[in-house]
Each structure stands twice: as C-alpha cells, then as structure tokens.
Write a protein that holds these residues in place. Structure first.
Motif, PDB file in Angstrom:
ATOM      1  N   ALA A   1      -5.853  -1.722  -8.863  1.00 17.93           N
ATOM      2  CA  ALA A   1      -5.103  -1.071  -8.973  1.00 17.93           C
ATOM      3  C   ALA A   1      -4.878  -0.176  -8.808  1.00 17.93           C
ATOM      4  CB  ALA A   1      -4.746  -1.050 -10.378  1.00 17.93           C
ATOM      5  N   LYS A   2      -5.378   0.758  -8.256  1.00 19.16           N
ATOM      6  CA  LYS A   2      -4.947   2.710  -7.500  1.00 19.16           C
ATOM      7  C   LYS A   2      -4.560   1.960  -6.441  1.00 19.16           C
ATOM      8  CE  LYS A   2      -7.867   4.438 -11.165  1.00 19.16           C
ATOM      9  NZ  LYS A   2      -9.416   6.013 -11.081  1.00 19.16           N
ATOM     10  N   MET A   3      -5.490   0.957  -5.328  1.00 20.58           N
ATOM     11  CA  MET A   3      -4.904   0.827  -3.884  1.00 20.58           C
ATOM     12  C   MET A   3      -2.859   0.757  -3.723  1.00 20.58           C
ATOM     13  SD  MET A   3      -7.512  -1.710  -2.717  1.00 20.58           S
ATOM     14  CE  MET A   3      -9.413  -1.404  -2.787  1.00 20.58           C
ATOM     15  N   SER A   4      -2.766   0.896  -2.105  1.00 22.18           N
ATOM     16  CA  SER A   4      -1.718   0.718  -2.257  1.00 22.18           C
ATOM     17  C   SER A   4      -1.405  -0.320  -2.150  1.00 22.18           C
ATOM     18  CB  SER A   4      -1.007   1.533  -0.529  1.00 22.18           C
ATOM     19  OG  SER A   4      -2.181   0.882   0.412  1.00 22.18           O
ATOM     20  N   ALA A   5      -0.206  -1.290  -2.145  1.00 19.35           N
ATOM     21  CA  ALA A   5       0.001  -2.930  -1.815  1.00 19.35           C
ATOM     22  C   ALA A   5      -0.326  -3.255  -0.842  1.00 19.35           C
ATOM     23  CB  ALA A   5       1.821  -3.054  -2.024  1.00 19.35           C
ATOM     24  N   PRO A   6      -0.382  -2.451   0.505  1.00 18.99           N
ATOM     25  CA  PRO A   6      -1.226  -3.236   2.148  1.00 18.99           C
ATOM     26  C   PRO A   6      -2.650  -2.953   1.648  1.00 18.99           C
ATOM     27  CG  PRO A   6       0.894  -1.751   2.054  1.00 18.99           C
ATOM     28  CD  PRO A   6       0.798  -1.548   0.616  1.00 18.99           C
ATOM     29  N   ASP A   7      -2.965  -2.250   1.098  1.00 18.13           N
ATOM     30  CA  ASP A   7      -4.916  -1.970   1.061  1.00 18.13           C
ATOM     31  C   ASP A   7      -5.017  -3.427  -0.387  1.00 18.13           C
ATOM     32  OD1 ASP A   7      -5.029  -0.068   2.850  1.00 18.13           O
ATOM     33  OD2 ASP A   7      -5.010   1.111   0.872  1.00 18.13           O
ATOM     34  N   ARG A   8      -4.142  -3.607  -1.057  1.00 22.14           N
ATOM     35  CA  ARG A   8      -5.123  -4.508  -2.061  1.00 22.14           C
ATOM     36  C   ARG A   8      -4.344  -5.986  -0.880  1.00 22.14           C
ATOM     37  NH1 ARG A   8      -1.382  -1.855  -5.565  1.00 22.14           N
ATOM     38  NH2 ARG A   8      -0.396  -3.112  -5.373  1.00 22.14           N
ATOM     39  N   MET A   9      -3.310  -6.229  -0.075  1.00 24.26           N
ATOM     40  CA  MET A   9      -3.332  -7.419   0.201  1.00 24.26           C
ATOM     41  C   MET A   9      -4.679  -7.428   1.173  1.00 24.26           C
ATOM     42  SD  MET A   9      -1.986  -9.789   0.576  1.00 24.26           S
ATOM     43  CE  MET A   9      -0.234 -10.431   0.430  1.00 24.26           C
ATOM     44  N   ALA A  10      -4.598  -6.461   2.514  1.00 21.79           N
ATOM     45  CA  ALA A  10      -5.849  -6.080   2.985  1.00 21.79           C
ATOM     46  C   ALA A  10      -7.073  -7.205   2.231  1.00 21.79           C
ATOM     47  CB  ALA A  10      -5.945  -4.841   4.045  1.00 21.79           C
ATOM     48  N   LYS A  11      -7.297  -6.702   0.989  1.00 26.19           N
ATOM     49  CA  LYS A  11      -9.035  -6.522  -0.111  1.00 26.19           C
ATOM     50  C   LYS A  11      -9.021  -7.753  -0.511  1.00 26.19           C
ATOM     51  CE  LYS A  11     -12.453  -5.440  -2.004  1.00 26.19           C
ATOM     52  NZ  LYS A  11     -13.575  -4.459  -2.053  1.00 26.19           N
ATOM     53  N   MET A  12      -7.513  -8.810  -0.868  1.00 23.10           N
ATOM     54  CA  MET A  12      -7.510  -9.933  -0.672  1.00 23.10           C
ATOM     55  C   MET A  12      -7.778 -10.818   0.378  1.00 23.10           C
ATOM     56  SD  MET A  12      -4.453 -10.133  -3.919  1.00 23.10           S
ATOM     57  CE  MET A  12      -3.664 -10.110  -2.609  1.00 23.10           C
ATOM     58  N   LEU A  13      -7.375 -10.572   1.483  1.00 22.23           N
ATOM     59  CA  LEU A  13      -8.018 -11.486   2.330  1.00 22.23           C
ATOM     60  C   LEU A  13      -9.240 -10.978   2.681  1.00 22.23           C
ATOM     61  CD1 LEU A  13      -6.543 -12.843   5.065  1.00 22.23           C
ATOM     62  CD2 LEU A  13      -6.302 -10.666   5.853  1.00 22.23           C
ATOM     63  N   ASP A  14      -9.808  -9.956   2.575  1.00 19.19           N
ATOM     64  CA  ASP A  14     -10.925  -9.437   3.161  1.00 19.19           C
ATOM     65  C   ASP A  14     -12.126 -10.974   1.959  1.00 19.19           C
ATOM     66  OD1 ASP A  14     -13.929  -8.924   4.060  1.00 19.19           O
ATOM     67  OD2 ASP A  14     -13.870  -7.568   2.051  1.00 19.19           O
TER      68      ASP A  14
END
Length: 166
Positions: A97-110
């Motif tokens: 929740a503390k990540m930026s939107a692009p970082d969250r998307m990258a995490k979900m992709l990983d």
C-alpha cells in the motif's frame, strides 16, 4: 406500599437483566474462535488448509489404487505439488500500500512470474505422474482433480472460478 414493592422488584429485575447482558457482552468481546470453526489467524488457517490438502491427497491415492511401481511416481508428484513445494508467502499488504502505483504493478508482475514458474513445475510433475497411470486411473484422476466433475473448482455461469463443495 404495594406500589413501592412492585417498583423495587421491577428495578432489581431490570438491574439483574442489565448485569447479565453486560456479562454476555464481555464474554463475546473475547477474540472470536471463528465462524463455523473457521481459523482466525494465519497459523490456524495454514494448519487447516494443510489438513484439508492431506485429506484430499489421501482420498485421491485411495481412489487410484496405485500399484507398487506407481508409488514412487506418486511420491515424486506429491513432493513437487505439495504446500512446501508450492509455498511462498503473500506479500505484506501494508508494504504494498505504501508503494507507488508503478512499483505496485511491477511487484504484481513479479509475483505473477513466480506463480507461472511454479505452475510450469507443477505441470511437469503432473505430466510425469499422469504418464504412469492406466486409462482407468486417468479417468478417475481427471474426474477427481481440480476442475473435474468432483474437483475443487468449476467455472460458473458467468465465468470466473466458483468453489464446489462435495
């Protein structure tokens, strides 16, 4: 005088009922044990899921009536698909929740890529085990594995997965 006694008696009755209500609320404010026996914390949930997994696998093993030659293939298959093999933990929601939107998307992709790798390993183990089965055993396996007639999930009328009880 009779009215005074009735008022006092009614007052004590109301106080007694209020005390009983307060005691009931105090008992109910303790941490819930879970609705219908459901686990209330992560460890309990994992233990319950491991128990359910073991029961499903034991049932499948019994239904297949494996030969001595097939037992080693079963053991290899179980080692590859078991909770310990597929494990992994869910990401910390607060951290995400503390990540930026692009970082969250990258995490979900990983996480999606990690899931894909696990599924490919599961497919390889399944294919190797399935190749050891007779036609009758394959039919039983197909019918009782996830997605089969007696399996864990099926597609609903509007698409998407719906749990099947049975």
């Amino acid at each position: 005088m009779n009215v005074l006694r009735k008022s006092i008696l009614i007052g004590f009755t109301v106080l007694g009922m209020a005390a009983a209500q307060a005691q009931t609320q105090a008992e109910n404010s303790a941490p819930p044990a879970g609705r219908h026996g459901a686990a209330v914390n992560k460890e309990q949930m994992q233990a319950k899921m491991a128990e359910m997994y073991a029961k499903r696998q034991a049932k499948m093993h019994d239904l297949l009536k494996l030969t001595a030659q097939q037992e080693s293939a079963w053991a290899t298959y179980q080692a590859a698909i078991g909770p310990a093999a597929t494990g992994g933990t869910l990401p910390d929601r607060a951290a995400i929740a503390k990540m930026s939107a692009p970082d969250r998307m990258a995490k979900m992709l990983d996480l999606s890529k990690q899931h894909q790798v696990k599924m490919e390993a599961h497919l390889a183990a399944l294919t190797a085990f399935y190749g050891q089965l007779t036609a009758e055993q394959k039919a039983i396996f197909d019918d009782h594995s996830r997605g089969g007639a007696h399996g864990g999930h099926h597609f609903g009328p509007r698409g998407g997965w719906h749990g099947q009880r049975g």
